[in-house]
Design an enzyme around this catalytic site. Structure first.
Site, PDB file in Angstrom:
ATOM      1  N   ASP A   1       0.478  -1.200  -0.154  1.00 44.25           N
ATOM      2  CA  ASP A   1      -0.159   0.292   0.252  1.00 44.25           C
ATOM      3  C   ASP A   1       0.719   1.121   0.144  1.00 44.25           C
ATOM      4  OD1 ASP A   1       1.263  -0.399   2.551  1.00 44.25           O
ATOM      5  OD2 ASP A   1      -1.328   0.209   4.033  1.00 44.25           O
ATOM      6  N   HIS A   2       1.982   1.494   0.229  1.00 43.69           N
ATOM      7  CA  HIS A   2       2.897   2.652   0.527  1.00 43.69           C
ATOM      8  C   HIS A   2       4.095   3.268  -0.956  1.00 43.69           C
ATOM      9  CE1 HIS A   2       2.153   2.787   4.754  1.00 43.69           C
ATOM     10  NE2 HIS A   2       3.315   2.959   5.250  1.00 43.69           N
TER      11      HIS A   2
ATOM     12  N   ASP B   1       3.731  -0.861  11.584  1.00 44.49           N
ATOM     13  CA  ASP B   1       3.391   1.081  11.000  1.00 44.49           C
ATOM     14  C   ASP B   1       2.357   1.578  11.723  1.00 44.49           C
ATOM     15  OD1 ASP B   1       2.138   2.192   7.918  1.00 44.49           O
ATOM     16  OD2 ASP B   1       1.241   2.954   9.639  1.00 44.49           O
TER      17      ASP B   1
ATOM     18  N   ARG C   1      -1.880  12.509  10.076  1.00 45.06           N
ATOM     19  CA  ARG C   1      -0.051  13.219  10.347  1.00 45.06           C
ATOM     20  C   ARG C   1      -0.340  14.546   9.244  1.00 45.06           C
ATOM     21  NH1 ARG C   1       3.837   8.152  11.457  1.00 45.06           N
ATOM     22  NH2 ARG C   1       2.092   8.763  13.271  1.00 45.06           N
TER      23      ARG C   1
ATOM     24  N   SER D   1       6.004   8.228  12.183  1.00 39.52           N
ATOM     25  CA  SER D   1       6.055   6.816  12.349  1.00 39.52           C
ATOM     26  C   SER D   1       6.923   6.140  12.924  1.00 39.52           C
ATOM     27  CB  SER D   1       6.708   6.342  10.399  1.00 39.52           C
ATOM     28  OG  SER D   1       5.627   7.597   9.616  1.00 39.52           O
TER      29      SER D   1
ATOM     30  N   ARG E   1       8.932   4.100  11.190  1.00 35.51           N
ATOM     31  CA  ARG E   1      10.071   2.982  10.152  1.00 35.51           C
ATOM     32  C   ARG E   1      11.748   2.727  11.053  1.00 35.51           C
ATOM     33  NH1 ARG E   1       9.183   8.670   6.979  1.00 35.51           N
ATOM     34  NH2 ARG E   1       6.979   7.583   6.770  1.00 35.51           N
TER      35      ARG E   1
END
Length: 796
Positions: free
Chosen positions: A133-134, A208, A490, A683, A685
């Site tokens: 999806d990213h 995520d 965000r 995020s 990440r």
């Protein structure tokens, strides 16, 4: 000495007896019920077994704690690895937990899968999924690289072409290691999870930060880094500091233009971006029954913006109805029977309680530049004029993992339909991101897409798109101040379109639609009018929408790929610019850190977007060396107030942050990062931790950390440290040499000492704290959590 009355003792015994009876009766109440599969994709995995495990563990925990439990505690403690001997103290002890599943989006899955491959294990130990999806870039205007097309289909075709190598890698790795694979176009990870995998009382970790979306279905769903996902996929206990519990009591009922999004925007304004750190936010009160299941998901999703570990709603009828609507009636009936363990005990205590009367809540528009700056609708225009925010709206965007349910889309369409009836179209680009293929197919069947397109909207692919910076925006030049309004979660500077001058505001989809039609940030649909094509004034009526489609969901195209088996070959081209197999980090050398250079002293907000930008950099998520070229390029250097400009203390010249870091690494010189408050928010990440480690960092010393980032740094063998006195941040100069003493006797709860040496030779000394436990110190000594896991397997 404290005394207790006989009446008090009797009441306490009565509460315990009622709890004991209910506890003993709970599992008996689900005995004999039909087996409820965890999902249609996993017919041999049953929720019944998970509930029995929760029940067994809670019997032990209740006996030990001897007090009422919150709903969050029931779910968390119901997943303890060893409930009999586990020390449990909110906000203090570390818990070893056994999550039920793992979910990964394609950008973070690359590194997680690469780490899993490095572990040498043949199959995942728990159900796991990958969601593409990213990596799909959204467009809202004609693009040459798409044959002058734009929007959903053009963007998906382009993504399949440019990301083929990555998709093939994830697809083949999923097949080989037992991981379900959701193809590009399937939808956003959190919407897919809500539709297929989330169940009340379950526990899931996801790579995520908005994984808590599943809390809308009563799940304890927590965002983590890829290394944590590897632990769980490898069958190891997962570690989490015992969360505190913040209670949010909801009363009343939403009305007019107010929506579930306004609840979390209000909470964010109260708690700020770090007010929920170390805590689970648990919603309770009579107002719960007035919010849809997907609305509860919206609230939990954006709870990530207050730093909360996760957010959760107890099981209720709205969840039951959603499970039935998504073809999971056995799970709904099972949860209903298990209900005693899916809500807080009477008398359960919270660490903090906030109360919100939904009947009095007005729409909130949060921003710009931070998701906790809450502007009530009635004050937005006034605030914008006072602060100098651009009043002309340049774009409106709805969808995202936060607000892409059927109810969201129908409420937004009800606003657009009114405008069309008056001959009015959107004054600015208006983009719609369906949350999943199921949502897209259903809203197309029910005529909502037609309404959006007629009002001037562009329907994007079923993907994250502009919400995570995947927006090829061409109508506004970089550096031009403008305002956009989104239903995202965000809104940090440059988050959506890489333009630091874009003022992004987050609100509900229906409010975004109204702003896109009016084109004015000061427009208040509760009071202001629009001019129709006939010159007559009209006032928009409050939005309406069904929480579930009257004709049921249309599943659309099948986009799921089941694992095929270990015979599948996974290839990584050694010359690839997108993928790179990992080389283990070096273990600790057994010595204190001596005279390390300060690479950068970051000033002000430094999110994971500042440390490792998304957008165009997402394509390198599977190649650690290439993506390291974005390390800290968004952080403000306190020494000169500039971005991506630091002094190379070996050459005396200024250069880009990654370039200077590489020069230090090549010269064998250690370096550290100095940071401000809530360092690493945003995020999940883990690249924000991997990149400094790869380029030679030894420690990150800040005023305070965001939870996920602190854990990610530990996982990669770095030292996340905090100033015992936050004012000591000001003492550290950008050209000082820093030594960190005490590592040879590194122990939980024992502070370390930072010794600074200024360019003039003078020195200073200060205490720095850490939150390492014994297991995490073992990670540090081995060089990373992955190294420690490998050493443990070898020893066994």
């Amino acid at each position: 000495m404290q005394t207790v009355s006989r009446r008090g003792l009797a009441q306490a015994r009565g509460r315990l007896l009622r709890t004991k009876i209910a506890n003993e009766a709970t599992f008996a109440s689900i005995a004999g019920l039909d087996k409820a599969p965890m999902s249609r994709m996993e017919p041999d995995q049953f929720i019944n077994d998970r509930y029995q495990a929760i029940e067994d563990r809670l019997k032990v925990v209740r006996r030990r704690l001897n007090r009422p439990l919150t709903f969050a505690e029931k779910v968390v403690y119901g997943h303890l690895d060893d409930p009999e001997s586990q020390e449990i103290q909110r906000g203090v002890t570390y818990l070893n937990l056994r999550p039920d599943r793992v979910a990964m989006q394609d950008a973070t899955a690359q590194m997680a899968v690469l780490q899993f491959i490095a572990s040498g294990l043949p199959q995942t130990a728990v159900p796991s999924t990958i969601h593409c999806d990213h990596l799909i870039e959204g467009t809202t205007a004609p693009q040459a690289d798409r044959n002058n097309a734009y929007g959903g289909q053009a963007d998906l075709q382009h993504a399949n072409k440019v990301n083929k190598e990555v998709y093939d890698f994830l697809s083949s790795a999923g097949s080989k290691y037992g991981i379900g694979f959701w193809k590009p176009g399937s939808g956003i990870i959190h919407q897919i999870v809500l539709e297929n995998y989330a169940f009340p009382g379950g526990m899931m970790i996801g790579t995520d930060s908005h994984t808590p979306n599943a809390g809308g279905l009563g799940m304890c769903a927590i965002g983590v880094g890829g290394a944590d996902a590897v632990d769980v996929m490898a069958g190891m206990p997962w570690e989490l500091k015992a969360p505190k519990v913040i209670g949010v009591k909801l009363t009343g009922k939403l009305s007019a233009w107010a929506s579930p999004k306004d609840v979390i925007c209000k909470v964010a304004g109260i708690l700020t971006v770090k007010g929920g750190t170390g805590a689970i936010v648990e919603y309770f009160g009579p107002g719960l029954d007035n919010i849809s299941c997907t609305g509860m998901g919206t609230i939990c999703n954006m709870g990530a913006e207050i730093g909360a570990t996760t957010s959760m709603f107890p099981f209720n009828r709205r969840m039951y109805d959603y499970l039935v609507a998504t073809n999971r009636e056995p799970a709904a009936k099972l949860a209903e029977a298990f209900g005693e363990n899916l809500r807080a005990d009477e008398g359960a205590e919270y660490d903090q309680v906030i109360e919100i009367n939904l009947s009095e809540l007005e729409p909130q528009i949060n921003g710009p530049f931070t998701p906790d700056l809450a502007n009530p609708l009635s004050k937005l225009g006034e605030n914008a004029r006072r602060e100098g925010w651009p009043l002309t709206v340049s774009a409106g965007l709805i969808g995202s993992c936060t607000n892409s349910s059927y109810e969201d889309m129908q409420r937004a369409a009800s606003v657009a339909k009114q405008a069309l009836a008056a001959g009015i179209k959107a004054k600015v680009p208006f983009a719609i991101s369906p949350g999943s293929e199921q949502i897209r197919a259903t809203i197309e069947r029910d005529g909502l897409i037609e309404i959006f397109e007629k009002v001037g909207g562009t329907v994007l692919a079923n993907a994250c798109g502009p919400c995570i910076g995947q927006w090829k925006r061409t109508e506004v030049e970089k550096g031009v101040a403008n305002s956009i309004v989104t239903s995202f979660n965000r809104n940090f500077a440059a988050r959506n379109d890489a333009n630091p001058a874009t003022h992004a505001f987050v609100t509900s989809p229906e409010m975004v639609t109204a702003f896109a039609i009016a084109g004015d940030l000061s427009f208040n649909p509760e009071k202001d009018t629009l001019i129709g094509s006939d010159g007559q004034e009209i006032m928009l009526k409050p939005p309406t929408g069904d929480e579930l489609p009257a004709r049921g969901f249309d599943p659309g195209q099948e986009t799921y790929q089941a694992p095929a088996g270990s015979a599948v070959e996974v290839k990584v081209d050694p010359n690839s610019q997108r993928l790179q197999l990992l080389t283990p980090f070096k273990p600790w050398d057994g010595k204190d850190i001596e005279e390390a250079l300060v690479l950068i002293k970051a000033k002000g907000k430094c999110t994971t977007d500042h440390i490792s930008m998304a957008g165009p950099w997402l394509k390198y998520r599977g190649h650690l060396d290439n993506i390291s070229n974005n390390m800290l390029i968004g952080a403000v250097n306190a020494e000169n107030g500039k971005v991506n400009s630091v002094k190379n203390q070996l050459s005396g010249e200024y250069g880009a942050v990654p370039d200077v870091a590489r020069a230090y690494k090549a010269a064998g010189v250690d370096w550290v990062v100095i940071g401000d408050e809530n360092y690493g928010e945003g995020s999940s990440r883990e690249h924000a931790a991997l990149e400094p480690r790869h380029l030679g960092a030894r420690a990150v010393v800040v005023k305070s950390f965001a939870r996920i980032h602190e854990t990610n740094l530990k996982k990669q063998g770095l030292l996340p440290l905090t100033f015992a006195n936050p004012a000591d941040y000001d003492k550290v100069g950008p050209f000082d040499r820093l030594s960190i003493r005490g590592l040879t006797s590194f122990a939980p709860g024992k502070p370390l000492t930072l010794v600074g040496k200024r360019p003039d030779g003078s020195t200073y000394e200060m205490t720095v704290n850490h939150t390492f436990n014994a297991n995490q110190i073992n990670w540090f000594k081995h060089g990373s959590a992955l190294n420690a896991m490998g050493a443990s397997r070898k020893a066994q």
